[in-house]
Design a protein around this motif. Structure first.
Motif, mmCIF file in Angstrom:
data_model
loop_
_atom_site.group_PDB
_atom_site.id
_atom_site.type_symbol
_atom_site.label_atom_id
_atom_site.label_comp_id
_atom_site.label_asym_id
_atom_site.label_seq_id
_atom_site.Cartn_x
_atom_site.Cartn_y
_atom_site.Cartn_z
ATOM 1 N N PRO A 40 0.826 -1.216 0.000
ATOM 2 C CA PRO A 40 0.000 0.000 0.000
ATOM 3 C C PRO A 40 0.856 1.260 0.000
ATOM 4 C CG PRO A 40 -0.864 -1.595 1.571
ATOM 5 C CD PRO A 40 0.443 -2.142 1.084
ATOM 6 N N GLY A 41 0.466 2.213 -0.821
ATOM 7 C CA GLY A 41 1.192 3.469 -0.914
ATOM 8 C C GLY A 41 2.366 3.439 -1.867
ATOM 9 N N ARG A 42 2.695 2.272 -2.383
ATOM 10 C CA ARG A 42 3.848 2.143 -3.286
ATOM 11 C C ARG A 42 3.388 1.555 -4.612
ATOM 12 N NH1 ARG A 42 8.269 -0.978 0.166
ATOM 13 N NH2 ARG A 42 9.404 -0.764 -1.826
ATOM 14 N N MET A 43 2.505 2.280 -5.278
ATOM 15 C CA MET A 43 1.953 1.834 -6.544
ATOM 16 C C MET A 43 2.992 1.968 -7.670
ATOM 17 S SD MET A 43 -1.108 0.798 -5.763
ATOM 18 C CE MET A 43 -0.369 0.211 -4.220
ATOM 19 N N PRO A 44 2.808 1.226 -8.775
ATOM 20 C CA PRO A 44 3.798 1.257 -9.860
ATOM 21 C C PRO A 44 4.063 2.668 -10.388
ATOM 22 C CG PRO A 44 2.262 -0.569 -10.162
ATOM 23 C CD PRO A 44 1.742 0.245 -9.023
ATOM 24 N N ALA A 45 5.314 2.971 -10.602
ATOM 25 C CA ALA A 45 5.718 4.299 -11.070
ATOM 26 C C ALA A 45 5.052 4.624 -12.402
ATOM 27 C CB ALA A 45 7.233 4.367 -11.213
ATOM 28 N N GLY A 46 4.618 5.873 -12.544
ATOM 29 C CA GLY A 46 4.029 6.335 -13.794
ATOM 30 C C GLY A 46 2.606 5.889 -14.038
ATOM 31 N N SER A 47 2.002 5.188 -13.088
ATOM 32 C CA SER A 47 0.659 4.646 -13.290
ATOM 33 C C SER A 47 -0.412 5.571 -12.718
ATOM 34 C CB SER A 47 0.537 3.276 -12.625
ATOM 35 O OG SER A 47 0.584 3.389 -11.204
ATOM 36 N N ARG B 34 -0.519 5.223 -9.050
ATOM 37 C CA ARG B 34 0.483 6.029 -8.339
ATOM 38 C C ARG B 34 -0.044 7.456 -8.134
ATOM 39 N NH1 ARG B 34 5.936 4.766 -7.802
ATOM 40 N NH2 ARG B 34 7.135 6.493 -6.898
ATOM 41 N N THR B 35 -0.666 8.007 -9.171
ATOM 42 C CA THR B 35 -1.218 9.359 -9.071
ATOM 43 C C THR B 35 -2.302 9.423 -8.010
ATOM 44 O OG1 THR B 35 -0.738 9.792 -11.410
ATOM 45 C CG2 THR B 35 -2.382 11.198 -10.343
ATOM 46 N N ILE B 36 -3.171 8.412 -7.990
ATOM 47 C CA ILE B 36 -4.249 8.375 -7.002
ATOM 48 C C ILE B 36 -3.677 8.264 -5.591
ATOM 49 C CG2 ILE B 36 -6.150 6.944 -6.135
ATOM 50 C CD1 ILE B 36 -6.771 6.289 -9.112
ATOM 51 N N ALA B 37 -2.695 7.381 -5.423
ATOM 52 C CA ALA B 37 -2.145 7.120 -4.090
ATOM 53 C C ALA B 37 -1.290 8.274 -3.578
ATOM 54 C CB ALA B 37 -1.321 5.830 -4.117
ATOM 55 N N ARG B 38 -0.470 8.853 -4.444
ATOM 56 C CA ARG B 38 0.503 9.851 -3.998
ATOM 57 C C ARG B 38 -0.036 11.285 -4.082
ATOM 58 N NH1 ARG B 38 6.061 8.490 -4.322
ATOM 59 N NH2 ARG B 38 6.346 6.420 -3.399
ATOM 60 N N ASP B 39 -0.773 11.603 -5.135
ATOM 61 C CA ASP B 39 -1.171 12.991 -5.384
ATOM 62 C C ASP B 39 -2.579 13.305 -4.884
ATOM 63 O OD1 ASP B 39 1.285 13.243 -6.613
ATOM 64 O OD2 ASP B 39 0.486 12.949 -8.632
ATOM 65 N N ARG B 40 -3.546 12.490 -5.291
ATOM 66 C CA ARG B 40 -4.916 12.788 -4.896
ATOM 67 C C ARG B 40 -5.213 12.340 -3.477
ATOM 68 N NH1 ARG B 40 -9.289 9.428 -7.625
ATOM 69 N NH2 ARG B 40 -8.628 10.358 -9.592
ATOM 70 N N GLY B 41 -4.834 11.115 -3.150
ATOM 71 C CA GLY B 41 -5.014 10.622 -1.785
ATOM 72 C C GLY B 41 -6.325 9.925 -1.511
ATOM 73 N N ASP C 181 -11.731 4.678 5.159
ATOM 74 C CA ASP C 181 -12.784 5.524 4.595
ATOM 75 C C ASP C 181 -12.306 6.947 4.315
ATOM 76 O OD1 ASP C 181 -14.479 3.398 4.676
ATOM 77 O OD2 ASP C 181 -16.060 4.394 5.824
ATOM 78 N N SER C 182 -11.239 7.376 4.971
ATOM 79 C CA SER C 182 -10.713 8.713 4.690
ATOM 80 C C SER C 182 -10.041 8.759 3.322
ATOM 81 C CB SER C 182 -9.722 9.135 5.774
ATOM 82 O OG SER C 182 -8.534 8.342 5.717
ATOM 83 N N HIS C 183 -9.827 7.596 2.727
ATOM 84 C CA HIS C 183 -9.215 7.516 1.397
ATOM 85 C C HIS C 183 -10.214 7.084 0.322
ATOM 86 C CE1 HIS C 183 -5.219 8.210 2.969
ATOM 87 N NE2 HIS C 183 -5.397 7.258 3.873
ATOM 88 N N ILE C 184 -11.511 7.210 0.635
ATOM 89 C CA ILE C 184 -12.548 6.887 -0.342
ATOM 90 C C ILE C 184 -13.530 8.043 -0.430
ATOM 91 C CG2 ILE C 184 -14.367 5.283 -1.052
ATOM 92 C CD1 ILE C 184 -13.143 3.187 0.785
ATOM 93 N N GLN C 185 -13.833 8.440 -1.645
ATOM 94 C CA GLN C 185 -14.942 9.349 -1.891
ATOM 95 C C GLN C 185 -16.045 8.511 -2.533
ATOM 96 O OE1 GLN C 185 -15.308 12.350 -5.297
ATOM 97 N NE2 GLN C 185 -14.674 13.680 -3.597
ATOM 98 N N PHE C 186 -17.003 8.092 -1.711
ATOM 99 C CA PHE C 186 -18.115 7.313 -2.237
ATOM 100 C C PHE C 186 -19.080 8.228 -2.978
ATOM 101 C CE2 PHE C 186 -17.149 4.215 1.278
ATOM 102 C CZ PHE C 186 -16.933 3.118 0.458
ATOM 103 N N ARG C 187 -19.621 7.721 -4.072
ATOM 104 C CA ARG C 187 -20.644 8.457 -4.814
ATOM 105 C C ARG C 187 -21.823 7.523 -5.075
ATOM 106 N NH1 ARG C 187 -20.258 13.141 -9.209
ATOM 107 N NH2 ARG C 187 -22.451 13.216 -9.807
ATOM 108 N N ALA C 188 -23.001 7.951 -4.660
ATOM 109 C CA ALA C 188 -24.202 7.135 -4.889
ATOM 110 C C ALA C 188 -24.516 7.100 -6.376
ATOM 111 C CB ALA C 188 -25.376 7.705 -4.115
ATOM 112 N N VAL C 189 -24.789 5.897 -6.893
ATOM 113 C CA VAL C 189 -25.107 5.734 -8.307
ATOM 114 C C VAL C 189 -26.383 4.913 -8.434
ATOM 115 C CG1 VAL C 189 -22.678 5.846 -8.971
ATOM 116 C CG2 VAL C 189 -23.740 3.613 -8.608
#
Length: 291
Positions: free
Chosen positions: A14-21, A24-31, A76-84
């Motif tokens: 966790p937190g060490r997603m493949p580089a350039g993927s 990785r952007t979701i884990a490191r930048d968006r959160g 849950d602090s790392h999920i933005q749930f959206r009702a669909v």
């Protein structure tokens, strides 16, 4: 139809997603992950208004994916749930409003032209819900009579393929819960839907009963007519290599939770009380994808 990318193994920490993927952007930048979920379809997804927390089988699957990306602490602090709903979920995915859908979504060939799917995480099957005093024992008794399903579901499509003399009058409403109200008011004579969702409706109304697969007859059931394999849907971004990696990662998570007992715990907590049968994780599809 069910083919998918092989599960990623071993999974990255966790937190060490493949580089350039994208991961990785979701884990490191968006959160956080943006996950579309049904919130009014127990036992798949529902809001617990006492705790103000989302619960259900699909919600548990979604949390497992997020935990694999960010770690299990305060997931849950790392999920933005959206009702669909069944009508808007694919549009939300294609418009980049969510990263994935864990929303009782059946894998079909037509849908696979629009979105990417994981391997199967639950083998749902079609069922009928009727009033206990209706005298209805099967689909044959419903020719020309109103039968409800949620708009955009595969159940309605399957019913419309019936020969005209045998076809019910399909009534589509925005949510499967709306169908229960229509049944209670006598506006429809039955509801057709997945076993999980109809078990949830039956739990809300003790004067209804779920009819098993024999209610559809052998012709309807032939060639997998009752099969509703659920998959996690992900967008087609145009970067096929990164899309493949994203799907492989999700498949790796699914395989992990099926092997370590998490899937079975979720099934026993949310699905077994209504379905009243033991559950077996659909590992065969993931193992086939790995070969």
């Amino acid at each position: 139809m069910r083919s998918s990318e092989p599960p990623l193994t071993p999974l990255p920490p966790p937190g060490r997603m493949p580089a350039g993927s994208r991961l990785r952007t979701i884990a490191r930048d968006r959160g956080y992950l943006r996950i579309g979920i049904v919130t009014d379809a127990p036992p798949a997804g529902l809001m617990n208004w006492r705790t103000l927390r989302l619960e259900g089988f699909d919600v548990g699957i979604a949390r497992a994916v997020a935990a694999a990306v960010f770690g299990p602490t305060d997931v849950d602090s790392h999920i933005q749930f959206r009702a669909v709903t069944t009508t808007d979920r694919e549009d939300l995915l294609r418009s980049n409003m969510v990263d994935m859908l864990v929303a009782t979504m059946t894998i079909t060939c037509e849908r696979k032209r629009q979105v990417r799917f994981s391997s199967v995480y639950y083998e749902a099957t079609l069922r009928l819900l009727v009033r206990q005093d209706s005298g209805i024992t099967g689909l044959a008794a419903l020719a020309g009579r109103p039968v409800c399903t949620s708009a955009g579901s595969t159940a309605g499509e399957k019913l419309t393929r019936r020969p005209p003399a045998q076809a019910p009058k399909v009534v589509t409403l925005p949510r499967i819960a709306d169908c229960l109200v229509a049944l209670q008011y006598g506006d429809v004579d039955a509801i057709v839907g997945d076993d999980v969702l109809l078990a949830g409706l039956a739990a809300q109304d003790p004067y209804t009963t779920v009819l098993g697969p024999e209610a559809f007859g052998p012709a309807f059931a032939a060639d997998g007519g009752l099969d509703e394999p659920y998959g996690i849907a992900m967008p087609i971004t145009g970067d096929s290599a990164d899309d493949d990696l994203f799907v492989s990662f999700v498949n790796g998570v699914l395989r992990s939770i099926m092997v370590d007992g998490t899937w079975s715990r979720l099934y026993d907590e949310w699905l077994r009380p209504g379905l009243r049968v033991a559950g077996q994780p659909p590992l065969a599809g993931l193992d086939a994808a790995a070969r």
